[in-house]
Design an enzyme around this catalytic site. Structure first.
Site, PDB file in Angstrom:
ATOM      1  N   ASP A   1      16.076 -11.477   9.659  1.00  0.00           N
ATOM      2  CA  ASP A   1      15.766 -10.546  10.692  1.00  0.00           C
ATOM      3  C   ASP A   1      14.389 -11.086  11.165  1.00  0.00           C
ATOM      4  O   ASP A   1      13.486 -10.094  11.487  1.00  0.00           O
ATOM      5  CB  ASP A   1      15.611  -9.255  10.030  1.00  0.00           C
ATOM      6  CG  ASP A   1      16.847  -8.910   9.213  1.00  0.00           C
ATOM      7  OD1 ASP A   1      18.135  -9.168   9.478  1.00  0.00           O
ATOM      8  OD2 ASP A   1      16.690  -8.016   8.149  1.00  0.00           O
TER       9      ASP A   1
ATOM     10  N   GLU B   1      24.071  -4.518  16.083  1.00  0.00           N
ATOM     11  CA  GLU B   1      22.820  -4.205  15.618  1.00  0.00           C
ATOM     12  C   GLU B   1      21.712  -5.143  16.036  1.00  0.00           C
ATOM     13  O   GLU B   1      22.069  -5.980  16.683  1.00  0.00           O
ATOM     14  CB  GLU B   1      22.706  -4.181  14.024  1.00  0.00           C
ATOM     15  CG  GLU B   1      23.429  -5.530  13.511  1.00  0.00           C
ATOM     16  CD  GLU B   1      23.388  -5.477  11.821  1.00  0.00           C
ATOM     17  OE1 GLU B   1      23.267  -4.295  11.449  1.00  0.00           O
ATOM     18  OE2 GLU B   1      23.224  -6.448  11.222  1.00  0.00           O
TER      19      GLU B   1
ATOM     20  N   HIS C   1      20.592 -11.723  14.398  1.00  0.00           N
ATOM     21  CA  HIS C   1      19.196 -10.819  14.222  1.00  0.00           C
ATOM     22  C   HIS C   1      18.215 -11.418  14.920  1.00  0.00           C
ATOM     23  O   HIS C   1      17.138 -11.721  14.404  1.00  0.00           O
ATOM     24  CB  HIS C   1      19.093 -10.327  12.855  1.00  0.00           C
ATOM     25  CG  HIS C   1      18.386  -9.161  12.924  1.00  0.00           C
ATOM     26  ND1 HIS C   1      18.771  -8.001  12.287  1.00  0.00           N
ATOM     27  CD2 HIS C   1      16.986  -8.898  13.423  1.00  0.00           C
ATOM     28  CE1 HIS C   1      17.840  -6.868  12.542  1.00  0.00           C
ATOM     29  NE2 HIS C   1      16.754  -7.358  13.127  1.00  0.00           N
TER      30      HIS C   1
ATOM     31  N   ARG D   1      19.082 -16.325   3.853  1.00  0.00           N
ATOM     32  CA  ARG D   1      18.954 -16.291   5.508  1.00  0.00           C
ATOM     33  C   ARG D   1      17.536 -16.773   5.718  1.00  0.00           C
ATOM     34  O   ARG D   1      16.674 -16.310   5.416  1.00  0.00           O
ATOM     35  CB  ARG D   1      19.246 -14.839   5.883  1.00  0.00           C
ATOM     36  CG  ARG D   1      20.799 -14.403   5.483  1.00  0.00           C
ATOM     37  CD  ARG D   1      20.872 -13.005   6.039  1.00  0.00           C
ATOM     38  NE  ARG D   1      20.158 -11.918   5.239  1.00  0.00           N
ATOM     39  CZ  ARG D   1      20.006 -10.695   5.774  1.00  0.00           C
ATOM     40  NH1 ARG D   1      20.931 -10.449   6.686  1.00  0.00           N
ATOM     41  NH2 ARG D   1      19.415  -9.709   4.992  1.00  0.00           N
TER      42      ARG D   1
END
Length: 316
Positions: A15, A194, A258, A291
């Protein structure tokens, strides 16, 4: 060359959000432990990789900000540093969802890495439900708050909502829903919209967002609106029927998304995102730490639409 950054730029940071302010880049992201907020600062994008990570806030021992600190973003709003983040009171899943709400902390000092931060509480919205991934932008001389939230009346995990801000942590207007998961590629594993991010180009304002489960199906979608149009009228927004950035099996980069946006030192537009380099995930993908933060330049086509390309392969 700006296209030759290491892939990934920063390991085990999901993110990712990069803010350029004056002569510095600021970086914030989810940490694998989901237990703190940390900032980095560097003079170049490449130098963020080795920059010191300064912890500016830690999760509470109990209560509403005690678990799963997710997807922080750093913004400078009317000369106040603000970090938005999602937090939950536990790791319990109820009715298929975690229990996150959005919160804010603020710093009134010049330097957000050394200044004092104070808690501003929950960012309240009309529906008390799962909420996450807030961002801020200025448009038409107003401050806007854009985020993802569950509406119990709508199937799926989260939709995208927009509202004008009264203060950096309180809404001025009733929210409008800009997008909900409706296409097949938005609903693989979970029905998700999102992680919104905003960029302006030409006479359009664009909102990228992420969709589907956080595995190799995770991908980016795109909304856009004329800069003169009223952003609070949902009918003024257009939506791409296809994803605009997705897994590259050839390059072994999976679930890119993201994202946020920044620019190079020379002013080129940069896509900031996370991705994995494998698909074999044991257990919940959210608890897989790999990630990684990646960045790449992107271009615009003759119609003024972004061309993100595909996530480049891993390279040192």
């Amino acid at each position: 060359m700006s296209s030759h950054w290491p892939v990934p730029l920063i390991a085990q940071r999901a993110d990712p959000f990069i803010l350029r302010h004056r002569q510095h880049y600021y970086f914030i992201a989810s940490v694998p432990e989901y237990d703190r907020l940390e900032l980095r600062r560097a003079a170049t994008l490449a130098d963020l990789a080795a920059a010191e990570a300064v912890v500016v806030w830690k999760k509470h021992a109990s209560g509403e900000m005690s678990e799963l600190i997710w997807a922080p973003e750093l913004h400078l709003i009317d000369n106040v540093w603000v970090i938005y983040f999602a937090a939950a009171p536990s790791r319990e899943i109820k009715d298929g969802l975690f229990q996150h709400r959005m919160f804010a902390i603020a710093c009134h000092d010049d330097d957000p890495l050394t200044g004092a931060w104070h808690e501003c509480g929950q960012v309240m919205t009309p529906i008390d439900s799962f909420a996450l991934d807030a961002t801020h932008f200025v448009h038409q001389d107003r401050n806007w708050y854009l985020w993802a939230q569950k509406d119990p009346a709508i199937p799926g995990n989260s939709n995208l909502y927009l509202a004008e801000l009264e203060t950096p942590w309180s809404l001025k207007s009733a929210p409008v829903m800009l997008s909900r998961p409706e296409f097949d590629w938005e609903c693989v594993g979970f029905s998700v919209n999102e992680g919104p991010a905003v960029i302006r180009h030409g006479n359009r304002l664009f909102v990228s967002y992420s969709a589907s489960a956080t595995d190799e199906n995770y991908c980016m979608g795109l909304l856009w609106i004329d800069v003169a149009a009223d952003p609070m009228k949902a009918e003024n927004w257009q939506k791409s029927p296809q994803p605009v950035f997705k897994t590259s099996w050839e390059n072994r980069q999976f679930g890119p998304g993201h994202n946020s946006f920044t620019v190079t030192e020379q002013g080129e537009d940069v896509l900031v995102y996370h991705a994995r380099d494998y698909t074999e995930i044991e257990g919940d993908p959210l608890y897989d730490p790999n990630r990684h933060t990646c960045i790449k330049t992107f271009t615009w086509d003759s119609d003024g639409m972004p061309v993100f390309g595909e996530p480049p392969a891993a390279v040192d």
